[in-house]
Motif scaffolding. Structure first.
Motif, PDB file in Angstrom:
ATOM      1  N   GLY A  95       8.494   5.775   6.031  1.00  0.00           N
ATOM      2  CA  GLY A  95       7.502   4.720   5.856  1.00  0.00           C
ATOM      3  C   GLY A  95       7.611   4.036   4.506  1.00  0.00           C
ATOM      4  N   ASP A  96       6.839   2.965   4.349  1.00  0.00           N
ATOM      5  CA  ASP A  96       6.839   2.205   3.098  1.00  0.00           C
ATOM      6  C   ASP A  96       5.613   2.618   2.292  1.00  0.00           C
ATOM      7  N   MET A  97       5.833   3.496   1.349  1.00  0.00           N
ATOM      8  CA  MET A  97       4.729   3.950   0.505  1.00  0.00           C
ATOM      9  C   MET A  97       4.559   2.967  -0.651  1.00  0.00           C
ATOM     10  N   ILE A  98       3.373   2.425  -0.822  1.00  0.00           N
ATOM     11  CA  ILE A  98       3.149   1.440  -1.872  1.00  0.00           C
ATOM     12  C   ILE A  98       3.315   2.091  -3.243  1.00  0.00           C
ATOM     13  N   SER A  99       3.723   1.297  -4.218  1.00  0.00           N
ATOM     14  CA  SER A  99       4.059   1.813  -5.557  1.00  0.00           C
ATOM     15  C   SER A  99       2.959   2.664  -6.191  1.00  0.00           C
ATOM     16  N   PRO A 100       1.677   2.252  -6.108  1.00  0.00           N
ATOM     17  CA  PRO A 100       0.640   3.092  -6.728  1.00  0.00           C
ATOM     18  C   PRO A 100       0.595   4.505  -6.157  1.00  0.00           C
ATOM     19  N   PHE A 101       0.858   4.645  -4.841  1.00  0.00           N
ATOM     20  CA  PHE A 101       0.821   5.970  -4.235  1.00  0.00           C
ATOM     21  C   PHE A 101       2.071   6.769  -4.574  1.00  0.00           C
ATOM     22  N   LYS A 102       3.221   6.074  -4.702  1.00  0.00           N
ATOM     23  CA  LYS A 102       4.454   6.769  -5.106  1.00  0.00           C
ATOM     24  C   LYS A 102       4.264   7.468  -6.447  1.00  0.00           C
ATOM     25  N   SER A 103       3.555   6.795  -7.361  1.00  0.00           N
ATOM     26  CA  SER A 103       3.351   7.376  -8.689  1.00  0.00           C
ATOM     27  C   SER A 103       2.476   8.620  -8.620  1.00  0.00           C
ATOM     28  N   VAL A 104       1.614   8.691  -7.608  1.00  0.00           N
ATOM     29  CA  VAL A 104       0.757   9.867  -7.426  1.00  0.00           C
ATOM     30  C   VAL A 104       1.550  11.016  -6.802  1.00  0.00           C
TER      31      VAL A 104
ATOM     32  N   LYS B 218      16.670  -6.236  -8.884  1.00  0.00           N
ATOM     33  CA  LYS B 218      16.256  -7.578  -9.288  1.00  0.00           C
ATOM     34  C   LYS B 218      15.916  -8.420  -8.056  1.00  0.00           C
ATOM     35  N   ALA B 219      16.788  -8.392  -7.054  1.00  0.00           N
ATOM     36  CA  ALA B 219      16.532  -9.138  -5.823  1.00  0.00           C
ATOM     37  C   ALA B 219      15.284  -8.621  -5.112  1.00  0.00           C
ATOM     38  N   ASP B 220      15.090  -7.309  -5.151  1.00  0.00           N
ATOM     39  CA  ASP B 220      13.925  -6.678  -4.535  1.00  0.00           C
ATOM     40  C   ASP B 220      12.631  -7.164  -5.193  1.00  0.00           C
ATOM     41  N   ARG B 221      12.635  -7.249  -6.508  1.00  0.00           N
ATOM     42  CA  ARG B 221      11.441  -7.688  -7.241  1.00  0.00           C
ATOM     43  C   ARG B 221      11.169  -9.178  -7.031  1.00  0.00           C
ATOM     44  N   ILE B 222      12.222  -9.970  -6.905  1.00  0.00           N
ATOM     45  CA  ILE B 222      12.031 -11.389  -6.604  1.00  0.00           C
ATOM     46  C   ILE B 222      11.409 -11.550  -5.225  1.00  0.00           C
ATOM     47  N   ALA B 223      11.912 -10.795  -4.249  1.00  0.00           N
ATOM     48  CA  ALA B 223      11.326 -10.835  -2.913  1.00  0.00           C
ATOM     49  C   ALA B 223       9.858 -10.414  -2.958  1.00  0.00           C
ATOM     50  N   ALA B 224       9.563  -9.363  -3.725  1.00  0.00           N
ATOM     51  CA  ALA B 224       8.183  -8.883  -3.841  1.00  0.00           C
ATOM     52  C   ALA B 224       7.283  -9.937  -4.463  1.00  0.00           C
ATOM     53  N   TYR B 225       7.805 -10.689  -5.432  1.00  0.00           N
ATOM     54  CA  TYR B 225       7.014 -11.765  -6.051  1.00  0.00           C
ATOM     55  C   TYR B 225       6.590 -12.789  -4.999  1.00  0.00           C
ATOM     56  N   PHE B 226       7.527 -13.242  -4.185  1.00  0.00           N
ATOM     57  CA  PHE B 226       7.198 -14.251  -3.169  1.00  0.00           C
ATOM     58  C   PHE B 226       6.286 -13.685  -2.082  1.00  0.00           C
ATOM     59  N   GLU B 227       6.519 -12.445  -1.691  1.00  0.00           N
ATOM     60  CA  GLU B 227       5.630 -11.802  -0.715  1.00  0.00           C
ATOM     61  C   GLU B 227       4.216 -11.677  -1.290  1.00  0.00           C
TER      62      GLU B 227
ATOM     63  N   ALA C  56      -2.434 -13.728  -7.320  1.00  0.00           N
ATOM     64  CA  ALA C  56      -2.294 -14.947  -8.110  1.00  0.00           C
ATOM     65  C   ALA C  56      -0.911 -14.953  -8.755  1.00  0.00           C
ATOM     66  N   ASP C  57      -0.417 -16.149  -9.091  1.00  0.00           N
ATOM     67  CA  ASP C  57       0.924 -16.258  -9.661  1.00  0.00           C
ATOM     68  C   ASP C  57       1.067 -15.422 -10.934  1.00  0.00           C
ATOM     69  N   ALA C  58       0.098 -15.512 -11.820  1.00  0.00           N
ATOM     70  CA  ALA C  58       0.178 -14.773 -13.086  1.00  0.00           C
ATOM     71  C   ALA C  58       0.188 -13.268 -12.838  1.00  0.00           C
ATOM     72  N   GLU C  59      -0.599 -12.823 -11.884  1.00  0.00           N
ATOM     73  CA  GLU C  59      -0.650 -11.398 -11.552  1.00  0.00           C
ATOM     74  C   GLU C  59       0.688 -10.923 -10.998  1.00  0.00           C
ATOM     75  N   ALA C  60       1.289 -11.710 -10.093  1.00  0.00           N
ATOM     76  CA  ALA C  60       2.571 -11.338  -9.507  1.00  0.00           C
ATOM     77  C   ALA C  60       3.663 -11.309 -10.565  1.00  0.00           C
ATOM     78  N   ARG C  61       3.622 -12.281 -11.490  1.00  0.00           N
ATOM     79  CA  ARG C  61       4.618 -12.295 -12.563  1.00  0.00           C
ATOM     80  C   ARG C  61       4.473 -11.067 -13.465  1.00  0.00           C
ATOM     81  N   ALA C  62       3.250 -10.624 -13.686  1.00  0.00           N
ATOM     82  CA  ALA C  62       3.023  -9.451 -14.528  1.00  0.00           C
ATOM     83  C   ALA C  62       3.597  -8.189 -13.888  1.00  0.00           C
ATOM     84  N   PHE C  63       3.466  -8.073 -12.568  1.00  0.00           N
ATOM     85  CA  PHE C  63       3.934  -6.873 -11.874  1.00  0.00           C
ATOM     86  C   PHE C  63       5.420  -6.921 -11.543  1.00  0.00           C
ATOM     87  N   PHE C  64       5.916  -8.085 -11.126  1.00  0.00           N
ATOM     88  CA  PHE C  64       7.271  -8.174 -10.588  1.00  0.00           C
ATOM     89  C   PHE C  64       8.223  -9.033 -11.417  1.00  0.00           C
TER      90      PHE C  64
END
Length: 204
Positions: free
Chosen positions: A93-102, A138-147, A155-163
């Protein structure tokens, strides 16, 4: 009696008939049809996305492979690695990043073993050079930004901060319109086979 207790089941039966051991996966039990079906039915962002359909890991993988082609003169091997970069998620499955850290290292260990088995099955390196891994990330993070900005309510600023900003890639190059699972499954399989043909032609 304690000695008669059975160990917990650690394998999953696939529709192909394969039985994949999650703790000790064999490349012989990996089938691309199982990967395509599983990834097409696993939702990114825990399903918290806009649209009539979930945005699946299979569709995300197609986007990442496309972005790799925009970022560099990608070899067929690199394209296949990009397409399969999240392949272990067809069983875990696709475990979201916050849960992976846990969850921590246990998840990463299982994921790494599955990834190595998948790569070996298709004649790819079991472990990737740092430069290759960094480019796919890098490609993965760019895809995540657009998703994130187009589907997941960021929000754009929030996505840029994370990805990070999607440097070198604009919205006209990336289509993240969610598609039906059956359609994405076919697109994923077709793309895999097209890249395999390029790989085989390069070796002949």
């Amino acid at each position: 009696m304690a000695g008669s207790e059975k160990s917990p089941r650690a394998w999953q039966r696939m529709l192909s008939g394969r039985r994949l051991d999650l703790l000790d996966p064999s490349p012989l039990d990996v089938e691309i049809s199982d990967i395509a079906q599983g990834l097409a039915r696993v939702a990114r962002w825990n399903g918290q996305t806009r649209g009539d359909h979930a945005f699946s890991v299979a569709q995300h993988s197609l986007v990442v492979e496309s972005i790799i082609g925009h970022l560099t003169a990608a070899s067929p091997d690199l394209r296949q690695l990009a397409l399969l970069h999240d392949a272990p998620e067809y069983v875990i499955g696709d475990m979201i990043s916050p849960f992976k850290s846990v969850v921590g290292d246990g998840y990463k260990t299982v994921e790494a073993r599955l990834e190595a088995a998948i790569h070996i099955r298709f004649g790819l390196p079991a472990s990737l050079p740092k430069a290759t891994k960094a480019l796919i990330k890098k490609a993965d993070r760019i895809a995540a930004y657009f998703e994130a900005t187009e589907l997941a309510g960021f929000a754009d600023a929030e996505a840029r901060a994370f990805f990070g900003p999607p440097r070198g890639i604009n919205r006209d190059m990336v289509d993240v319109t969610p598609l039906p699972a059956a359609q994405v499954e076919k697109l994923f399989l077709d793309r895999f086979q097209a890249i395999e043909k390029l790989r085989q032609n390069g070796k002949s």
